[in-house]
Design a protein around this motif. Structure first.
Motif, mmCIF file in Angstrom:
data_model
loop_
_atom_site.group_PDB
_atom_site.id
_atom_site.type_symbol
_atom_site.label_atom_id
_atom_site.label_comp_id
_atom_site.label_asym_id
_atom_site.label_seq_id
_atom_site.Cartn_x
_atom_site.Cartn_y
_atom_site.Cartn_z
ATOM 1 N N GLN A 34 0.823 -1.210 0.000
ATOM 2 C CA GLN A 34 0.000 0.000 0.000
ATOM 3 C C GLN A 34 0.859 1.263 0.000
ATOM 4 N N THR A 35 1.981 1.226 0.718
ATOM 5 C CA THR A 35 2.883 2.377 0.718
ATOM 6 C C THR A 35 3.474 2.591 -0.666
ATOM 7 N N SER A 36 3.886 1.493 -1.313
ATOM 8 C CA SER A 36 4.429 1.597 -2.670
ATOM 9 C C SER A 36 3.369 2.108 -3.638
ATOM 10 N N ARG A 37 2.137 1.642 -3.455
ATOM 11 C CA ARG A 37 1.057 2.102 -4.335
ATOM 12 C C ARG A 37 0.763 3.581 -4.091
ATOM 13 N N MET A 38 0.789 4.013 -2.843
ATOM 14 C CA MET A 38 0.586 5.430 -2.546
ATOM 15 C C MET A 38 1.649 6.279 -3.230
ATOM 16 N N THR A 39 2.908 5.832 -3.146
ATOM 17 C CA THR A 39 4.000 6.574 -3.779
ATOM 18 C C THR A 39 3.831 6.617 -5.290
ATOM 19 N N ALA A 40 3.483 5.459 -5.881
ATOM 20 C CA ALA A 40 3.313 5.395 -7.332
ATOM 21 C C ALA A 40 2.137 6.248 -7.796
ATOM 22 N N MET A 41 1.029 6.182 -7.068
ATOM 23 C CA MET A 41 -0.144 6.949 -7.464
ATOM 24 C C MET A 41 0.053 8.449 -7.236
ATOM 25 N N ASP A 42 0.801 8.797 -6.205
ATOM 26 C CA ASP A 42 1.104 10.208 -5.973
ATOM 27 C C ASP A 42 1.971 10.755 -7.105
ATOM 28 N N ALA A 43 2.963 9.960 -7.523
ATOM 29 C CA ALA A 43 3.809 10.372 -8.645
ATOM 30 C C ALA A 43 2.997 10.472 -9.926
ATOM 31 N N ALA A 44 2.067 9.517 -10.127
ATOM 32 C CA ALA A 44 1.225 9.553 -11.321
ATOM 33 C C ALA A 44 0.301 10.773 -11.309
ATOM 34 N N THR A 45 -0.236 11.100 -10.136
ATOM 35 C CA THR A 45 -1.106 12.273 -10.020
ATOM 36 C C THR A 45 -0.343 13.556 -10.326
ATOM 37 N N ASN A 46 0.863 13.667 -9.793
ATOM 38 C CA ASN A 46 1.683 14.859 -10.057
ATOM 39 C C ASN A 46 2.062 14.948 -11.535
ATOM 40 N N SER A 47 2.366 13.801 -12.139
ATOM 41 C CA SER A 47 2.683 13.799 -13.571
ATOM 42 C C SER A 47 1.479 14.230 -14.394
ATOM 43 N N ALA A 48 0.288 13.787 -13.964
ATOM 44 C CA ALA A 48 -0.934 14.179 -14.670
ATOM 45 C C ALA A 48 -1.159 15.692 -14.564
ATOM 46 N N LYS A 49 -0.894 16.243 -13.394
ATOM 47 C CA LYS A 49 -1.045 17.689 -13.211
ATOM 48 C C LYS A 49 -0.095 18.454 -14.131
ATOM 49 N N ASP A 50 1.155 17.979 -14.196
ATOM 50 C CA ASP A 50 2.134 18.637 -15.067
ATOM 51 C C ASP A 50 1.717 18.523 -16.530
ATOM 52 N N LEU A 51 1.201 17.372 -16.910
ATOM 53 C CA LEU A 51 0.778 17.177 -18.291
ATOM 54 C C LEU A 51 -0.412 18.064 -18.636
ATOM 55 N N ILE A 52 -1.330 18.220 -17.671
ATOM 56 C CA ILE A 52 -2.486 19.098 -17.909
ATOM 57 C C ILE A 52 -2.025 20.539 -18.110
ATOM 58 N N LYS A 53 -1.029 20.971 -17.336
ATOM 59 C CA LYS A 53 -0.489 22.318 -17.508
ATOM 60 C C LYS A 53 0.101 22.499 -18.903
ATOM 61 N N GLN A 54 0.865 21.478 -19.350
ATOM 62 C CA GLN A 54 1.464 21.558 -20.682
ATOM 63 C C GLN A 54 0.392 21.572 -21.768
ATOM 64 N N LEU A 55 -0.616 20.721 -21.607
ATOM 65 C CA LEU A 55 -1.690 20.666 -22.609
ATOM 66 C C LEU A 55 -2.514 21.950 -22.610
ATOM 67 N N THR A 56 -2.731 22.515 -21.417
ATOM 68 C CA THR A 56 -3.479 23.776 -21.331
ATOM 69 C C THR A 56 -2.727 24.894 -22.043
ATOM 70 N N LEU A 57 -1.392 24.924 -21.829
ATOM 71 C CA LEU A 57 -0.572 25.917 -22.515
ATOM 72 C C LEU A 57 -0.623 25.696 -24.033
ATOM 73 N N GLN A 58 -0.556 24.432 -24.443
ATOM 74 C CA GLN A 58 -0.634 24.109 -25.863
ATOM 75 C C GLN A 58 -1.996 24.494 -26.437
ATOM 76 N N TYR A 59 -3.047 24.277 -25.647
ATOM 77 C CA TYR A 59 -4.399 24.643 -26.086
ATOM 78 C C TYR A 59 -4.530 26.159 -26.250
ATOM 79 N N ASN A 60 -3.995 26.894 -25.282
ATOM 80 C CA ASN A 60 -4.052 28.360 -25.360
ATOM 81 C C ASN A 60 -3.282 28.885 -26.564
ATOM 82 N N GLN A 61 -2.139 28.257 -26.845
ATOM 83 C CA GLN A 61 -1.355 28.676 -28.008
ATOM 84 C C GLN A 61 -2.122 28.398 -29.303
#
Length: 291
Positions: A243-270
């Motif tokens: 469960q600890t490993s899954r929490m770490t993996a899912m937290d990293a995945a969530t942060n990566s998703a946030k970063d990707l959304i920022k990049q896509l939002t910037l790309q969308y605005n452009q």
């Protein structure tokens, strides 16, 4: 450049994935708290058993017992490995590390037997051509004392009937929230050096102590419960590590998703800005053509 519609669709998909990974993080956190509480509630009972075993060994250092039988005359020893993995993935390198350690420990054993807990380990060993002798299914996701007792009884029966000469448990021990390491625990036969017996027992062990009906009979009852405690502890430690490993993996995945959304939002605005600029250019060009 992708169209604005394609970018919006991808942003929506990533956002939905982020919601799933965030939910899995929260679920893993709740399961971790429940498992740790379960282990802490049962820990005093198993600690008392170990303390009693320490007393018996300190008071009767020359005691001979079947559970301490090293079977030096067995020739090629039949070694059993209880490998504890998860039933699911999405938990980083948790399953890989346990399986890798088990393979390294087994490679020099001439006669080995696999007893697996968890679908991930079972599927891996099947694909690699290993023979799986016993499967303790539906245990990895619900470690409890009842299931630990059933597994302990099966292992002790194999040992007492000399079907196995040695039994090891390969699991992941949770040292802290940021450190989980796979370990190999020798379950049977027991070794007196593993117990916390003082070299100079002192006055406590000079007293006349009586075990009814005998120290050996008491060991017949205590050791199976001690083995049950080791298995239960291994199951819960492995579950908490998962469960600890899954929490770490899912937290990293969530942060990566946030970063990707920022990049896509910037790309969308452009892309949107480029579309607006193109429309203005077309309007101005049309107006100039009408003059």
């Amino acid at each position: 450049m992708p169209s604005m519609r394609d970018i919006r669709t991808r942003i929506k998909s990533v956002r939905e994935t982020m919601q799933i990974t965030n939910a899995m993080n929260l679920i893993a956190s709740a399961k971790l708290k429940k498992a740790r509480k379960q282990l802490n509630d049962a820990l005093p009972y198993f600690e008392k058993i170990q303390s009693t075993l320490n007393d018996i060994i300190a008071h009767s250092p020359d005691i001979e017992h079947k559970y301490f039988d090293q079977r030096k005359d067995a020739g090629v020893k039949r070694t059993g490995y209880v490998v504890i993995t998860a039933d699911k993935g999405l938990c980083g390198s948790y399953n890989h590390n346990v399986i890798k350690l088990a393979e390294e420990h087994m490679k020099d054993k001439q006669e080995k037997y696999l007893l697996v807990i968890g679908h991930m380990g079972r599927d891996y060993f099947r694909q690699k051509g290993y023979k799986i002798d016993i499967e303790f299914l539906y245990t990895a996701q619900n470690p409890n004392v009842i299931r630990a007792r059933e597994i302990a009884e099966a292992l002790i029966s194999l040992y007492e009937n000399t079907l196995l000469d040695e039994i090891y448990v390969v699991y992941t021990k949770m040292h802290s929230a940021v450190k989980q390491e796979p370990e190999v625990l020798k379950l049977l036969p027991l070794e007196k050096s593993e117990f916390d017996v003082p070299t100079n027992p002192g006055e406590r062990y000079k007293e006349y102590m009586v075990y009814e009906p005998s120290p050996k009979k008491v060991m017949d009852i205590l050791v199976p419960n001690y083995v049950k405690g080791l298995i239960f502890g291994g199951l819960v430690e492995a579950f908490c590590s998962e469960q600890t490993s899954r929490m770490t993996a899912m937290d990293a995945a969530t942060n990566s998703a946030k970063d990707l959304i920022k990049q896509l939002t910037l790309q969308y605005n452009q892309a949107r800005q480029a579309a607006i600029t193109q429309e203005l250019s077309e309007i101005v060009g049309g107006a100039e053509a009408l003059k």
